[in-house]
Design a protein around this motif. Structure first.
Motif, mmCIF file in Angstrom:
data_model
loop_
_atom_site.group_PDB
_atom_site.id
_atom_site.type_symbol
_atom_site.label_atom_id
_atom_site.label_comp_id
_atom_site.label_asym_id
_atom_site.label_seq_id
_atom_site.Cartn_x
_atom_site.Cartn_y
_atom_site.Cartn_z
ATOM 1 N N THR A 1 24.550 57.875 58.124
ATOM 2 C CA THR A 1 24.784 56.437 58.225
ATOM 3 C C THR A 1 25.038 56.122 59.682
ATOM 4 O O THR A 1 25.857 56.776 60.330
ATOM 5 C CB THR A 1 25.988 56.002 57.365
ATOM 6 N N VAL A 2 24.308 55.140 60.198
ATOM 7 C CA VAL A 2 24.496 54.734 61.586
ATOM 8 C C VAL A 2 25.180 53.373 61.613
ATOM 9 O O VAL A 2 24.916 52.504 60.775
ATOM 10 C CB VAL A 2 23.157 54.667 62.364
ATOM 11 N N CYS A 3 26.090 53.211 62.559
ATOM 12 C CA CYS A 3 26.742 51.936 62.803
ATOM 13 C C CYS A 3 26.452 51.586 64.254
ATOM 14 O O CYS A 3 26.806 52.349 65.166
ATOM 15 C CB CYS A 3 28.239 52.037 62.559
ATOM 16 N N LEU A 4 25.774 50.480 64.466
ATOM 17 C CA LEU A 4 25.359 50.074 65.800
ATOM 18 C C LEU A 4 26.069 48.777 66.176
ATOM 19 O O LEU A 4 25.972 47.782 65.459
ATOM 20 C CB LEU A 4 23.842 49.872 65.830
ATOM 21 N N GLU A 5 26.809 48.810 67.264
ATOM 22 C CA GLU A 5 27.555 47.650 67.734
ATOM 23 C C GLU A 5 26.904 47.119 69.006
ATOM 24 O O GLU A 5 26.666 47.883 69.944
ATOM 25 C CB GLU A 5 29.011 48.030 68.006
ATOM 26 N N VAL B 1 28.280 61.482 58.976
ATOM 27 C CA VAL B 1 27.569 62.500 58.212
ATOM 28 C C VAL B 1 28.204 62.720 56.839
ATOM 29 O O VAL B 1 27.512 62.719 55.821
ATOM 30 C CB VAL B 1 27.522 63.836 58.987
ATOM 31 N N SER B 2 29.514 62.899 56.798
ATOM 32 C CA SER B 2 30.182 63.185 55.520
ATOM 33 C C SER B 2 30.181 61.946 54.632
ATOM 34 O O SER B 2 30.119 60.810 55.116
ATOM 35 C CB SER B 2 31.621 63.647 55.754
ATOM 36 N N ALA B 3 30.267 62.176 53.321
ATOM 37 C CA ALA B 3 30.270 61.063 52.371
ATOM 38 C C ALA B 3 31.445 60.131 52.632
ATOM 39 O O ALA B 3 31.317 58.905 52.543
ATOM 40 C CB ALA B 3 30.333 61.601 50.938
ATOM 41 N N GLU B 4 32.581 60.684 52.996
ATOM 42 C CA GLU B 4 33.772 59.868 53.241
ATOM 43 C C GLU B 4 33.600 58.978 54.475
ATOM 44 O O GLU B 4 33.916 57.786 54.442
ATOM 45 C CB GLU B 4 34.995 60.772 53.429
ATOM 46 N N SER B 5 33.074 59.556 55.551
ATOM 47 C CA SER B 5 32.902 58.751 56.763
ATOM 48 C C SER B 5 31.790 57.729 56.587
ATOM 49 O O SER B 5 31.868 56.613 57.111
ATOM 50 C CB SER B 5 32.642 59.643 57.981
ATOM 51 N N LEU C 1 32.210 50.100 54.439
ATOM 52 C CA LEU C 1 33.310 49.300 53.907
ATOM 53 C C LEU C 1 33.337 47.897 54.488
ATOM 54 O O LEU C 1 33.563 46.918 53.772
ATOM 55 C CB LEU C 1 34.645 50.007 54.168
ATOM 56 N N ASP C 2 33.081 47.764 55.784
ATOM 57 C CA ASP C 2 33.094 46.433 56.391
ATOM 58 C C ASP C 2 32.018 45.543 55.793
ATOM 59 O O ASP C 2 32.222 44.343 55.626
ATOM 60 C CB ASP C 2 32.919 46.536 57.912
#
Length: 199
Positions: A72-76, A168-172, A178-179
């Motif tokens: 999952t990537v988060c790009l700001e 990478v991890s399911a938790e992260s 979440l946002d």
């Protein structure tokens, strides 16, 4: 009348059938205007009523297995929005080429209003809130290819006044999403309600 048929994995063997009979008035209210009541159309699977313009009368849903490798990537993005928005097209075009078999399984956009409404906590050390946030899942069968594709997407963000972060991890990965799940909080800033109407 809608005939529903469930099939086995081969797509041919019928395992169950059901017929739904729904009165025509259910699909359209009198006069014009948006009718968002009974969004699930009397139990018609997978079809939501979005207004009064039309209805899907035939549909086929194919379930795909989720590939084992996921990032999952988060790009700001902190610069001018007009400079950052083209990154959405660039990322989609890049992943449509399926580099190493990696594909885009989802991409969500949060604009500045949503970022403020959800109380977004930036991952960057720049300080201040980003003007735009993209959250996406990159998936595939080859973990190395998926990791490389995620790195390339982060590089694209960096070239457009952005910063990228990879989970990478399911938790992260869940924390990254979440946002996006909290965007209904936009109603705090509009004195209205939010109704999801994705088709």
């Amino acid at each position: 009348r809608f005939e529903l048929r469930w099939t086995a994995a081969d797509g041919k063997t019928v395992t169950r059938t059901e017929t739904l009979t729904i009165p025509g008035a259910t699909f359209r209210r009198a006069g014009l205007g948006k009718d968002v009541t009974d969004k699930f159309l009397a139990g018609l699977p997978g079809v939501q009523k979005e207004g009064c313009d039309g209805i899907i009368v035939s549909a086929r849903f194919v379930l795909h297995r989720m590939p084992p490798a996921i990032r999952t990537v988060c790009l700001e993005f902190f610069g001018q929005v007009r400079d950052s928005v083209p990154s959405i097209v660039e990322i989609k075009r890049y992943l449509e080429r399926r580099p190493g078999g990696a594909i885009l399984a989802g991409l969500e956009h949060l604009d500045e209003r949503y970022v403020k409404a959800v109380g977004y906590a930036t991952k960057s050390r720049r300080g201040g809130l980003p003007k735009m946030v993209l959250i996406g899942d990159i998936v595939g069968d080859d973990d190395t290819a998926v990791a490389h594709a995620a790195s390339e997407v982060v590089r694209m963000a960096n070239s457009r006044t952005g910063e990228g972060f990879v989970a990478v991890s399911a938790e992260s990965r869940k924390k990254f999403w979440l946002d996006r799940a909290k965007t209904a909080a936009i109603s705090r800033h509009t004195n209205a309600f939010k109704l999801n109407e994705d088709v």
